[in-house]
Design a protein around this motif. Structure first.
Motif, PDB file in Angstrom:
ATOM      1  N   ILE A   1      -8.300  -4.322   4.117  1.00  7.82           N
ATOM      2  CA  ILE A   1      -7.422  -3.508   4.130  1.00  7.82           C
ATOM      3  C   ILE A   1      -7.261  -2.557   5.524  1.00  7.82           C
ATOM      4  N   GLY A   2      -8.520  -2.533   6.319  1.00 10.20           N
ATOM      5  CA  GLY A   2      -8.535  -1.781   7.665  1.00 10.20           C
ATOM      6  C   GLY A   2      -7.836  -2.736   8.383  1.00 10.20           C
ATOM      7  N   HIS A   3      -7.703  -4.131   8.365  1.00 10.26           N
ATOM      8  CA  HIS A   3      -7.055  -4.992   9.278  1.00 10.26           C
ATOM      9  C   HIS A   3      -5.641  -5.269   8.751  1.00 10.26           C
ATOM     10  N   GLY A   4      -5.213  -4.780   7.576  1.00  9.75           N
ATOM     11  CA  GLY A   4      -4.015  -5.311   7.271  1.00  9.75           C
ATOM     12  C   GLY A   4      -2.752  -4.314   7.751  1.00  9.75           C
ATOM     13  N   ASN A   5      -1.624  -4.072   7.110  1.00  9.00           N
ATOM     14  CA  ASN A   5      -0.691  -3.142   7.415  1.00  9.00           C
ATOM     15  C   ASN A   5      -0.212  -2.500   6.240  1.00  9.00           C
TER      16      ASN A   5
ATOM     17  N   MET B   1       1.003  -1.339   0.107  1.00  5.98           N
ATOM     18  CA  MET B   1       0.060   0.179  -0.092  1.00  5.98           C
ATOM     19  C   MET B   1       0.917   1.350   0.092  1.00  5.98           C
ATOM     20  N   ARG B   2       0.621   2.306  -0.736  1.00  6.66           N
ATOM     21  CA  ARG B   2       1.289   3.405  -0.808  1.00  6.66           C
ATOM     22  C   ARG B   2       1.119   4.229   0.193  1.00  6.66           C
ATOM     23  N   ARG B   3       2.257   4.950   0.766  1.00  5.63           N
ATOM     24  CA  ARG B   3       2.065   5.868   1.946  1.00  5.63           C
ATOM     25  C   ARG B   3       1.612   7.184   1.324  1.00  5.63           C
ATOM     26  N   GLY B   4       0.667   7.497   2.174  1.00  3.06           N
ATOM     27  CA  GLY B   4      -0.176   8.830   1.796  1.00  3.06           C
ATOM     28  C   GLY B   4       0.449  10.200   2.434  1.00  3.06           C
ATOM     29  N   ARG B   5       0.025  11.161   2.015  1.00  2.00           N
ATOM     30  CA  ARG B   5       0.488  12.456   2.616  1.00  2.00           C
ATOM     31  C   ARG B   5      -0.445  12.797   3.667  1.00  2.00           C
ATOM     32  N   SER B   6      -1.744  12.413   3.669  1.00  7.15           N
ATOM     33  CA  SER B   6      -2.599  12.604   4.944  1.00  7.15           C
ATOM     34  C   SER B   6      -2.170  12.185   6.015  1.00  7.15           C
ATOM     35  N   ARG B   7      -2.446  12.873   7.238  1.00 10.13           N
ATOM     36  CA  ARG B   7      -1.896  12.238   8.748  1.00 10.13           C
ATOM     37  C   ARG B   7      -2.959  12.535   9.622  1.00 10.13           C
TER      38      ARG B   7
ATOM     39  N   LEU C   1      -7.205   2.906   2.460  1.00 12.23           N
ATOM     40  CA  LEU C   1      -8.664   2.926   2.234  1.00 12.23           C
ATOM     41  C   LEU C   1      -9.230   4.007   1.420  1.00 12.23           C
ATOM     42  N   GLN C   2      -8.768   5.238   1.561  1.00 16.33           N
ATOM     43  CA  GLN C   2      -9.275   6.321   0.653  1.00 16.33           C
ATOM     44  C   GLN C   2      -8.813   6.051  -0.838  1.00 16.33           C
ATOM     45  N   ALA C   3      -7.826   5.492  -1.030  1.00 12.35           N
ATOM     46  CA  ALA C   3      -7.135   5.189  -2.431  1.00 12.35           C
ATOM     47  C   ALA C   3      -8.026   4.089  -3.005  1.00 12.35           C
ATOM     48  N   TYR C   4      -8.541   3.215  -2.354  1.00 20.70           N
ATOM     49  CA  TYR C   4      -9.284   2.086  -2.885  1.00 20.70           C
ATOM     50  C   TYR C   4     -10.767   2.732  -3.119  1.00 20.70           C
ATOM     51  N   MET C   5     -11.073   3.438  -2.385  1.00 15.11           N
ATOM     52  CA  MET C   5     -12.560   4.117  -2.360  1.00 15.11           C
ATOM     53  C   MET C   5     -12.436   4.776  -4.026  1.00 15.11           C
ATOM     54  N   ALA C   6     -11.311   5.722  -4.040  1.00 13.42           N
ATOM     55  CA  ALA C   6     -11.235   6.638  -5.043  1.00 13.42           C
ATOM     56  C   ALA C   6     -11.349   5.542  -6.389  1.00 13.42           C
ATOM     57  N   ARG C   7     -10.399   4.660  -6.460  1.00  8.15           N
ATOM     58  CA  ARG C   7     -10.101   3.667  -7.838  1.00  8.15           C
ATOM     59  C   ARG C   7     -11.488   3.277  -8.022  1.00  8.15           C
TER      60      ARG C   7
ATOM     61  N   PHE D   1      -7.739   5.704  17.016  1.00  9.89           N
ATOM     62  CA  PHE D   1      -6.661   5.805  16.083  1.00  9.89           C
ATOM     63  C   PHE D   1      -6.523   4.869  14.970  1.00  9.89           C
ATOM     64  N   ILE D   2      -5.997   5.344  13.784  1.00  9.72           N
ATOM     65  CA  ILE D   2      -5.922   4.349  12.759  1.00  9.72           C
ATOM     66  C   ILE D   2      -4.648   4.885  11.959  1.00  9.72           C
ATOM     67  N   ASP D   3      -3.726   3.628  11.790  1.00  8.75           N
ATOM     68  CA  ASP D   3      -2.556   3.875  11.081  1.00  8.75           C
ATOM     69  C   ASP D   3      -2.596   4.955   9.726  1.00  8.75           C
ATOM     70  N   PRO D   4      -2.201   5.871   9.675  1.00  5.61           N
ATOM     71  CA  PRO D   4      -2.355   6.977   8.563  1.00  5.61           C
ATOM     72  C   PRO D   4      -2.351   6.195   7.073  1.00  5.61           C
ATOM     73  N   ASP D   5      -1.322   5.092   7.214  1.00  4.64           N
ATOM     74  CA  ASP D   5      -1.167   4.475   5.982  1.00  4.64           C
ATOM     75  C   ASP D   5      -2.245   3.604   5.392  1.00  4.64           C
ATOM     76  N   LEU D   6      -2.829   3.144   6.499  1.00  6.91           N
ATOM     77  CA  LEU D   6      -4.165   2.394   6.101  1.00  6.91           C
ATOM     78  C   LEU D   6      -5.094   3.270   5.778  1.00  6.91           C
TER      79      LEU D   6
END
Lengths: 511, 511
Positions: free
Chosen positions: B210-214, B1-7, B501-507, B492-497
């Motif tokens: 995805i939410g349960h992944g890393n 999974m891609r590391r995003g900018r949003s934190r 999730l947001q990337a999957y939605m967008a796709r 808390f949610i790992d910002p990468d996850l």
């Protein structure tokens, strides 16, 4: 008894609705139990220790004298009685496990005790009355009449009333006579009385005896006849912790002498009248009840007597009472087990709430008091209709709401028989996937009676409900109780008995 | 999974109240049972006969093909499948008796099934939302967020949401993505998904995976990881009588392939979708559930699957649905026994009502649906917070009311230990007759925690309540839910996850 001129003849009861035959509730499911054998024994032995070592204050010389003669240790100056363990155990075991409570109409006799048998009774005690038309006010004899009419037309309330509200418009000294008269004549269900002191209790017992007599009997003969026939049950409260006052003890002694049933009920707000612990409260309650039963059995061995349970947690952060709580539910289950341990019928309380209106809180607190009582197999569940405002107010809307709750719970006790006939398999197969059963012969034959229909709940669509002005349950309850009162018809009473009751009242009032 | 900018980092959960540690409800009392062994066998054999002789319509070619290969008799033209008895009995026995439903926060994992284990979930499905501030309206994504926040801060709701309301302000084709995103990130409780058709179900499963992944996993790796880890349970409805439609079958097959749990739930209004007889309805429901479980186990032997129960009587005189009835309670008890007979966890429904406001009817119907479910030991109780108006509306006030009911019932499941220490006998003896326990060391140490305190009930005096403007429970509920939402903090949610999730939605939205 004198034959009177008055011929006030009542017709048959008619609530304006299809009447079901009178039927006492029976819970066929096994009781819910929260205590194991060891816990029951522990509560028993600890409460007997408490009776032996600490004892109770008994504020009546006659009561103390009876107990002293039976071997109790009495400190007259302190009015303190200590009960030897053996005395308590021997004497309590003489109390009957069950008895018939006779109604004026023998079709409405009740079995008190016995596995799964349950009776429901309405509110008792409030000084105030409220309804959504006239608001909250001091209760009057007219309100007592209205409550008796509501009892009479509500099938699920199998027990009659007992001086349900204090009529503020009548002289305090004699109001109990008018209350008893109303309780006896306005419904033909089995009765409750008033046990506050010797004179009031004697009046209560005498009037019920007259009501159960016949026109050839003197008052004394009527009283003699009920020695072998229980016609009323009356609450005798302990003054917790560990005290009975004189009025209550005289009431208990009077009832026992006439072989009528005391429902010996401490009222414990745990945290105030007992430690802030439900097992403690239930143990202390047990000690207080055993003291009362012991006295009743010494007065009249084998007389009917009822274990009374009423434990609720006090909310110590606000100083307020609280009902319909998890702790209260636990106390119902535990108390029921203790009463079964002594093989004595239990009286507990049904629809309690601190709410001030027939709203959601009133509904959930009441149902959450009632269901544990029924699931625990408590044989006598009073305060089960009309109780509002922590018991300070009797509410007509709450009465109707509670009757709804009682009907739901009664419906739960009807098991649906499962045999191969009950599956209507032919229809299911004939209709097959995707069809519906609305027009089948089975549906047409059974739809009227198959399922319980609520007289209070709305099944309207949102749109229809909005159109109707968004009536709440409380608003519908106002319509409902007025409708029920309108449909009430006074049940038959032999006019001679009616005259005899009125004559007794008149004599007592003169004295 | 891609590391995003949003934190977007969330803090710890804080409802603004003292939080209790996360704890799943356990009912220590034996279950209430209404069927004897013979009745259970009769329901089983009759429903298997129904599956064998009449069968079901299964509106999906893939489902029929799977069943045909396993030996079922398939009529392709009629889309009808008849299930051999032996097939059903063999295959159903492969379903696991219990499983762990994993939450994003492992402290909030749930045991599904196993003696006495119970989880509560909120409302699911309504198109409308209401609260006393804005009134009734079509639901939006904002309402879904509010409901998720209320779930997060309500300890007693141990199960997360699953697309609770239909967001009318989002495009119909992709609203499920936004709903799943909200369900995953706004609370860290274990989740439910949407099982309507292959595409939606696949999206739901993927996003939860995805939410349960890393952050080092691809989507495929995340999906592979949940083959051994149940992360969502999703309702799959039968279209009673005796039919599953294509969308639901595709949902079921997709869930089974990913080893996630279908909650296979017919929705039977007895009198319409079944004969006007509760034993019939329960028997027919059993046949429909067995058909669904059989299919799931053929797709993926041993995959988690849940028996779903939802039978209510239709009021045939008004044509309306009815909930919180004695018949509904009986169905809860009977259905729980059937699920235990097959050794499969059961999902049923909690706080149901046809009322349109959080009033007395809403309270008694809901509590009278909920208590039987808990007393029956039903392991998964959904529709347990916010359900109003026959399921057409999610109500914020009703949510708060229901949470109150859940807390009461949860409190009933806490047994009070009875040992000689619990009696505080020294205090009772020291205080003696007529005293009080308000100031004892034991009371002072324990009064804060000894008893349940309701956040919704009023314990005010009548005078104080009148002075305050006579607030009803519904009015207090309005204050309460706003207060709870105000106190909400996003877990808390790992910002990468979150980015993934947001990337999957967008796709998916682009496609």
């Amino acid at each position: 008894m004198r034959r009177g001129r008055s011929r006030r003849r009542g017709g048959k009861a008619n609530s304006g609705e299809a009447k079901r035959p009178f039927r006492q509730l029976h819970n066929p499911l096994p009781p819910i139990e929260v205590l194991d054998e060891e816990a029951i024994q522990l509560i028993h032995t600890t409460s007997v220790t408490l009776l032996e070592e600490t004892g109770l204050e008994m504020w009546d010389a006659e009561a103390r004298s009876i107990l002293r003669q039976a071997g109790a240790e009495v400190d007259e100056a302190a009015e303190r009685v200590r009960f030897p363990r053996e005395l308590v155990e021997t004497v309590v075991s003489q109390a009957p496990a069950q008895f018939t409570l006779h109604a004026r109409n023998p079709d409405k006799n009740l079995q008190i005790g016995g596995p799964g048998n349950i009776v429901f009774g309405a509110v008792g005690g409030p000084p105030f009355v409220t309804d959504r038309i006239r608001g909250r006010r001091e209760a009057t004899i007219d309100d007592l009449h209205t409550l008796n009419k509501l009892i009479h037309v509500s099938d699920v309330l199998t027990l009659g009333g007992g001086h349900m509200v204090e009529p503020s418009d009548l002289p305090r000294e004699t109001a109990h006579l008018d209350a008893a008269y109303a309780d006896i004549v306005l419904t033909d269900k089995a009765g409750r009385g008033n046990g506050l002191g010797r004179r009031v209790t004697k009046d209560s017992v005498t009037m019920w005896a007259i009501g159960h007599g016949n026109s050839s009997m003197t008052t004394e003969q009527a009283l003699a006849a009920i020695q072998e026939k229980v016609v009323l049950m009356t609450v005798i409260n302990a003054n917790s912790p560990l005290r009975f006052d004189g009025e209550m003890l005289q009431g208990l002694i009077t009832l026992a002498r006439h072989r009528q049933a005391s429902m010996i009920t401490p009222f414990i707000l745990a945290g105030a009248m007992s430690p802030v612990s439900m097992p403690s409260a239930v143990m202390q309650q047990n000690a207080e009840v055993l003291a009362g039963i012991t006295l009743a059995q010494l007065v009249s061995p084998g007389c009917p007597v009822v274990y009374g349970g009423f434990v609720s947690p006090l909310d110590l952060q606000s100083g307020a009472t609280s009902f319909g709580t998890p702790e209260g539910a636990w106390a119902q289950y535990a108390t029921a087990q203790m009463a079964r341990f002594y093989n004595v019928p239990l009286r507990s309380v049904g629809c309690l709430t601190t709410a001030h209106a027939a709203d959601a809180q009133a509904a959930y607190e009441s149902l959450y008091s009632l269901m544990p009582a029924v699931l625990a197999h408590i044989p006598i569940i009073t305060q089960a209709a009309g109780w509002l405002d922590g018991g300070l107010t009797a509410s007509m809307e709450k009465f109707v709401l509670d009757v709804q709750l009682l009907e739901l719970v009664a419906g739960m006790c009807q098991l649906r028989p499962v045999t191969s006939d009950t599956f209507i398999l032919d229809d299911i197969q004939a209709i097959g996937p995707g069809g519906h059963h609305l027009g089948t012969a089975h549906t047409i034959e059974n739809f009227r009676t198959a399922f319980y229909r609520s007289p209070l709940s709305t099944r309207m669509s949102y749109e229809a409900w909005a159109e109707a002005g968004q009536p709440t349950t409380a608003e519908r309850a106002t319509e409902r109780w007025q409708e029920l009162v309108k449909g009430y018809k006074r049940p038959f009473i032999d006019p001679d008995l009616d005259d005899a009751l009125q004559a007794y009242m008149a004599r007592q009032k003169q004295e």
